[in-house]
Design a protein around this motif. Structure first.
Motif, PDB file in Angstrom:
ATOM      1  N   SER A 196       8.751   5.405  -4.489  1.00  0.00           N
ATOM      2  CA  SER A 196       9.968   5.358  -5.303  1.00  0.00           C
ATOM      3  C   SER A 196       9.694   4.871  -6.714  1.00  0.00           C
ATOM      4  N   SER A 197       8.433   4.508  -6.983  1.00  0.00           N
ATOM      5  CA  SER A 197       8.066   4.023  -8.311  1.00  0.00           C
ATOM      6  C   SER A 197       7.181   5.046  -9.008  1.00  0.00           C
ATOM      7  N   ALA A 198       7.595   5.482 -10.180  1.00  0.00           N
ATOM      8  CA  ALA A 198       6.803   6.457 -10.930  1.00  0.00           C
ATOM      9  C   ALA A 198       5.563   5.831 -11.547  1.00  0.00           C
ATOM     10  N   ASN A 199       5.461   4.489 -11.508  1.00  0.00           N
ATOM     11  CA  ASN A 199       4.317   3.809 -12.116  1.00  0.00           C
ATOM     12  C   ASN A 199       3.123   3.687 -11.183  1.00  0.00           C
ATOM     13  N   SER A 200       3.259   4.088  -9.929  1.00  0.00           N
ATOM     14  CA  SER A 200       2.154   3.999  -8.981  1.00  0.00           C
ATOM     15  C   SER A 200       1.058   4.994  -9.344  1.00  0.00           C
ATOM     16  N   GLN A 201      -0.171   4.645  -8.974  1.00  0.00           N
ATOM     17  CA  GLN A 201      -1.296   5.518  -9.258  1.00  0.00           C
ATOM     18  C   GLN A 201      -1.193   6.811  -8.449  1.00  0.00           C
ATOM     19  N   PRO A 202      -1.560   7.965  -9.044  1.00  0.00           N
ATOM     20  CA  PRO A 202      -1.441   9.244  -8.313  1.00  0.00           C
ATOM     21  C   PRO A 202      -2.228   9.270  -7.009  1.00  0.00           C
ATOM     22  N   LEU A 203      -3.434   8.702  -6.996  1.00  0.00           N
ATOM     23  CA  LEU A 203      -4.228   8.715  -5.766  1.00  0.00           C
ATOM     24  C   LEU A 203      -3.569   7.882  -4.672  1.00  0.00           C
ATOM     25  N   LEU A 204      -2.990   6.775  -5.062  1.00  0.00           N
ATOM     26  CA  LEU A 204      -2.307   5.942  -4.082  1.00  0.00           C
ATOM     27  C   LEU A 204      -1.076   6.654  -3.525  1.00  0.00           C
ATOM     28  N   ARG A 205      -0.318   7.283  -4.391  1.00  0.00           N
ATOM     29  CA  ARG A 205       0.845   8.054  -3.929  1.00  0.00           C
ATOM     30  C   ARG A 205       0.406   9.203  -3.030  1.00  0.00           C
ATOM     31  N   ARG A 206      -0.719   9.820  -3.357  1.00  0.00           N
ATOM     32  CA  ARG A 206      -1.227  10.923  -2.531  1.00  0.00           C
ATOM     33  C   ARG A 206      -1.552  10.444  -1.123  1.00  0.00           C
ATOM     34  N   SER A 207      -2.146   9.270  -1.020  1.00  0.00           N
ATOM     35  CA  SER A 207      -2.454   8.714   0.297  1.00  0.00           C
ATOM     36  C   SER A 207      -1.172   8.431   1.071  1.00  0.00           C
ATOM     37  N   CYS A 208      -0.185   7.892   0.391  1.00  0.00           N
ATOM     38  CA  CYS A 208       1.098   7.623   1.054  1.00  0.00           C
ATOM     39  C   CYS A 208       1.721   8.913   1.586  1.00  0.00           C
ATOM     40  N   VAL A 220      11.050  10.815   1.035  1.00  0.00           N
ATOM     41  CA  VAL A 220      10.513  12.052   0.460  1.00  0.00           C
ATOM     42  C   VAL A 220      11.362  12.502  -0.723  1.00  0.00           C
ATOM     43  N   GLY A 221      12.670  12.364  -0.583  1.00  0.00           N
ATOM     44  CA  GLY A 221      13.543  12.749  -1.689  1.00  0.00           C
ATOM     45  C   GLY A 221      13.306  11.910  -2.926  1.00  0.00           C
ATOM     46  N   SER A 222      13.122  10.591  -2.752  1.00  0.00           N
ATOM     47  CA  SER A 222      12.831   9.729  -3.904  1.00  0.00           C
ATOM     48  C   SER A 222      11.503  10.104  -4.544  1.00  0.00           C
ATOM     49  N   ALA A 223      10.522  10.423  -3.691  1.00  0.00           N
ATOM     50  CA  ALA A 223       9.210  10.792  -4.220  1.00  0.00           C
ATOM     51  C   ALA A 223       9.284  12.105  -4.990  1.00  0.00           C
ATOM     52  N   LEU A 224      10.064  13.061  -4.503  1.00  0.00           N
ATOM     53  CA  LEU A 224      10.209  14.337  -5.214  1.00  0.00           C
ATOM     54  C   LEU A 224      10.785  14.128  -6.614  1.00  0.00           C
ATOM     55  N   SER A 225      11.692  13.197  -6.733  1.00  0.00           N
ATOM     56  CA  SER A 225      12.343  12.977  -8.020  1.00  0.00           C
ATOM     57  C   SER A 225      11.447  12.250  -9.015  1.00  0.00           C
ATOM     58  N   SER A 226      10.500  11.448  -8.510  1.00  0.00           N
ATOM     59  CA  SER A 226       9.687  10.622  -9.410  1.00  0.00           C
ATOM     60  C   SER A 226       8.251  11.102  -9.555  1.00  0.00           C
ATOM     61  N   GLU A 227       7.842  12.102  -8.778  1.00  0.00           N
ATOM     62  CA  GLU A 227       6.437  12.528  -8.802  1.00  0.00           C
ATOM     63  C   GLU A 227       6.111  13.285 -10.086  1.00  0.00           C
ATOM     64  N   LEU A 228       4.920  12.969 -10.629  1.00  0.00           N
ATOM     65  CA  LEU A 228       4.460  13.610 -11.861  1.00  0.00           C
ATOM     66  C   LEU A 228       3.126  14.314 -11.695  1.00  0.00           C
ATOM     67  N   ASP A 229       2.475  14.140 -10.551  1.00  0.00           N
ATOM     68  CA  ASP A 229       1.167  14.738 -10.312  1.00  0.00           C
ATOM     69  C   ASP A 229       1.351  16.075  -9.591  1.00  0.00           C
TER      70      ASP A 229
END
Length: 834
Positions: A460-472, A539-548
């Motif tokens: 839910s945070s757009a400031n997280s690292q892309p690799l970390l978000r990918r693992s999640c 998943v919905g929150s991630a779709l809205s904040s994902e930049l990678d």
């Protein structure tokens, strides 16, 4: 005559018949040593000047004392080093013959004399630099002696050399790591040469190894010790793996890649490799007791590298060997052949059991994973990452004791209080447990809520690292299946959902995490069915904040999984709306590459078979998807018409959109009965059929794709899907069995009975004639499938009594029927569909 520290520590015992100049004045020592060294260093001085062993020992008393002189006499010291270097490593003719009579004894004396140079004189500036230079030169002589004379040195000589190196190292490295001490400048080279000489000696002396173990505990405050120890252990481990698992794994020699940018290749006996690996691995004792954060981190990194080396068995390239195999690419063809052979052999290599790895490295790694002291966050994260990789590797059935400690470590990390939250450790866990739940470990379900809470925090945070978000996202996709399987199982625990959870309660400094669910909502989840209802919100929150772009593709497939798994969910329509917005919203589509759009089309097409079920409850969703696809096609075709540049990527996306549209229309044929929607579909298809590219002469793939869709609609709309169930809409007939029934002998050729034609460059027509039955089989192939007919003549030829005579006159019996005769070329055929 040697360094005083060697006698103080009991490594060597001094002899009474040496060190003659000890009580001489400094001036006397300088004059005497200068005279002797300069005389022996002159090129005109023959080696025979020292004719007996007594002569040599007398001269060595002066040369040896040179190394204890002040560094102001560095020129004399350098000459003395040159003399001993020639006597030790040079050819026999460059040294006195008397040395040959008791070679090993003179070698030991030279090593002892060299040790005097390593007395720390507390220098600074130029003199310190000169001292460091001379010491490094002597260290290189020690190393050269071990490499060149190793096979000639006796056990006693090797023992003296090792004890001298050990004493020098201990004397210089006991002190603090700060300041301008000699040990701080020599540390990496000292440790590298000490370990290399130790391995070269191939010593199995337990007292000597115990001495090394005891002394090395004095240097644990130095990071270089851990790093050089890591390099040594990894090289021995790779060689041990080759011995245990065969030629497809590990290295065929001990290849040490030192941390000070040097490399060494050692050839050791198999028994010695096994013995040295065990002793070297346990050299430093309990690595969890290290009290320096940087040293602790280096130790955990070394242990992680060792575990990864074992985990890579059966997966790594046999001829890679870190690019430093002993038998390097002499012949490229042989190397390629070896690589192909080893890949086949590697399939039969069984990696070590996870319990075995934990028996070796587990105590150290678990100690590191439970270390919550301030400053040790990186070391703890490294240890947790290594443990996660071990437990996420399939094929092992872990002991309950190991699983219990591992689960406890994960819970402490993921559920830690806000003031103890270790972001590095949490990231290490999430990035290394991608396959944990897929391995179906006993009791792993208790970890699901803790993981879900972290996904809610990071995605839910757009400031997280892309690799970390990918693992999640990767783990979240796995948990979708787990939650579906254990719907009504009460497997959730309360602790990760309590108000003290790191992502629950209190103020959140990250404003972008405002979409995190409330405490009451999480605490209401008692079963996996309840948890499954919350996952789509993440998943919905991630779709809205994902930049990678890669992450958004994974999320799109997460949406696809959810649509297929739970299409009646209330969030299905918002999910589909978001996917369609990626295609048609200019602001959204401008920031994504074409790979994201292809992924959207594939995900939407995956849900097409569900459209008959969606019709009852989500009819508007199907209508929305088809209308958005038509809008996308119209927009992109207009863009292609007006563009003055070739846009091959856009053309491929248009083709993918046509295929997706066809899937949805064929599965939802009721949309063709909706006048406005049917008109929209036909208009989009016909736009493509009439499309002409701006660049003439290029292949019109858009037109081909549109015609493909049109042909399927004309051929199969109303006929598919059949109510009778699964079937094929294409004919199963083929040419080969028909020809076999017609041919009389095997020598006949099929061309006597079969003809093939191409119609309009888009159909293949095959005609097979059977002379016995007077039938012709027609097979037609096009983009919509294969179709076949059997045909025969509707009107057969009359017999000879009804034909005209040779003169062209009609016979009497033909008068009445002559008006009904027809020429042969007007005969018709009647076709019957097979």
């Amino acid at each position: 005559m040697f360094l005083q520290h060697l006698a103080t520590t009991g490594l060597l015992q001094p002899r009474n018949d040496t060190n003659v100049l000890k009580d001489f004045s400094l001036k006397a020592k300088q004059r005497l040593t200068l005279t002797v060294v300069k005389f022996l260093e002159e090129p005109t001085t023959p080696p025979s000047v020292l004719a007996t062993q007594a002569h040599v020992r007398w001269a060595m008393e002066s040369v040896g004392h040179t190394f204890s002189l002040p560094l102001e006499d560095n020129e004399v010291i350098e000459d003395a080093i040159e003399i001993y270097s020639k006597w030790l490593l040079g050819p026999s003719k460059s040294r006195p013959v008397a040395i040959e009579e008791d070679e090993q004894a003179f070698y030991r004396d030279i090593f002892c004399h060299f040790s005097l140079l390593f007395q720390d004189r507390r220098l600074s500036g130029t003199l310190l630099d000169r001292h460091v230079f001379l010491c490094k030169r002597v260290l290189n002589i020690f190393l050269s002696a071990g490499r060149m004379l190793g096979s000639k040195l006796t056990t006693a000589t090797w023992e003296v050399l090792l004890k001298i190196m050990l004493g020098i190292t201990d004397a210089l490295l006991q002190g603090p790591c700060t300041g301008q001490s000699l040990g701080n400048f020599l540390c990496p080279q000292l440790l590298r040469i000490l370990f290399e000489l130790w391995l070269l000696s191939q010593t199995s002396s337990r007292p000597l190894w115990d001495t090394l173990q005891n002394f090395s505990r004095h240097w644990l405050h130095r990071k270089w010790l851990i790093q050089q120890w890591n390099a040594t252990c990894i090289s021995l481990t790779r060689r041990l793996i080759r011995i245990l698992y065969g030629s497809t794994e590990g290295t065929d020699a001990v290849v040490v890649n030192w941390f000070d940018s040097a490399s060494t290749v050692l050839t050791l006996d198999k028994e010695q490799v096994t013995f040295s690996w065990h002793r070297m691995l346990h050299l430093l004792g309990n690595l969890g007791d290290l009290n320096d954060p940087e040293v602790h981190l280096a130790a955990m990194e070394g242990l992680a590298a060792l575990t990864d080396t074992f985990l890579s068995i059966g997966h790594s390239s046999a001829d890679d060997n870190d690019g430093r195999d002993v038998q390097t690419n002499v012949d490229r063809k042989k190397s390629a052949y070896k690589s192909n052979s080893s890949r086949n052999l590697r399939k039969f290599v069984r990696p070590p059991d996870g319990n075995s790895i934990l028996h070796i490295f587990g105590p150290w790694l678990f100690d590191g994973a439970f270390n919550e002291c301030s400053g040790f966050e990186r070391g703890r994260a490294t240890a947790l990452g290594a443990l996660c990789r071990v437990f996420s590797t399939p094929g092992s059935k872990f002991l309950s004791a190991h699983l219990g400690r591992f689960y406890r470590a994960l819970q402490m990390t993921l559920q830690s209080r806000r003031e103890l939250r270790n972001e590095l450790a949490i990231a290490a866990v999430l990035q290394n447990t991608g396959r944990l739940f897929a391995c179906d470990r006993a009791g792993a379900r208790i970890l699901v809520p803790a993981f879900i809470s972290q996904f809610d925090y990071f995605l839910s945070s757009a400031n997280s690292q892309p690799l970390l978000r990918r693992s999640c996202i990767s783990i979240l996709n796995t948990l979708l299946s787990v939650a579906s399987h254990f719907l009504q199982v009460p497997g959730l625990i309360d602790s990760p959902l309590n108000p003290n959870s790191p992502t629950r309660g209190g103020s959140n400094t990250d404003s972008s995490a405002s979409t995190v669910r409330s405490n009451s909502e999480w605490s209401a989840a008692k079963t996996f069915a309840d948890l499954k209802k919350m996952i789509p919100n993440i998943v919905g929150s991630a779709l809205s904040s994902e930049l990678d772009s890669y992450n958004i593709q994974m999320l799109i497939w997460s949406v696809g999984i959810h649509i297929v798994d739970d299409y009646e969910s209330a969030i299905t329509h918002p999910f589909i709306t978001h996917l369609c917005n990626i295609l048609t919203n200019e602001q959204e589509s401008a920031k994504w590459p074409n790979a994201v759009f292809r992924c959207v089309f594939n995900a939407l097409a995956t849900g097409a078979p569900l459209s008959p079920r969606l019709k009852t409850k989500l009819k508007g969703t199907v209508t929305y998807i088809i209308s958005r696809l038509c809008y996308y096609l119209d927009t992109q075709l207009r863009r292609l018409r007006t563009s003055r540049h070739a846009l091959p990527d856009v053309e491929q996306l248009v083709i993918a959109a046509y295929q997706c549209l066809l899937d949805w229309v064929m599965y939802s044929q009721w949309v063709l009965k909706e006048p406005s929607l049917a008109q929209c579909i036909i208009q989009s298809v016909m736009e493509g059929v009439s499309f002409k590219p701006f660049f003439l002469g290029t292949e019109n793939i858009i037109q081909s794709a549109a015609r493909y869709v049109l042909a399927h609609l004309l051929s199969h709309a109303g006929r598919y899907p059949l109510k009778s169930g699964l079937t094929t809409l294409s004919s199963v007939i083929s040419e080969e069995p028909l020809i076999k029934t017609i041919m009389k002998t095997e020598t006949e050729h099929s061309s006597q009975y079969m003809r093939c034609f191409v119609l309009n460059d888009n159909r293949i027509l095959t005609m097979i004639e059977n002379p016995r039955t007077q039938q012709t089989t027609v097979i037609v192939r096009d983009v919509t499938g294969k179709f076949g007919w059997n045909s025969q003549l509707a009107f057969v030829a009359r017999d000879d009594s009804h034909r005209t005579d040779p003169k062209g006159e009609l016979r009497e019996e033909d008068d009445e029927s002559s008006s009904d005769s027809e020429p042969d070329n007007d005969r018709q055929q009647q076709q019957q569909q097979q």
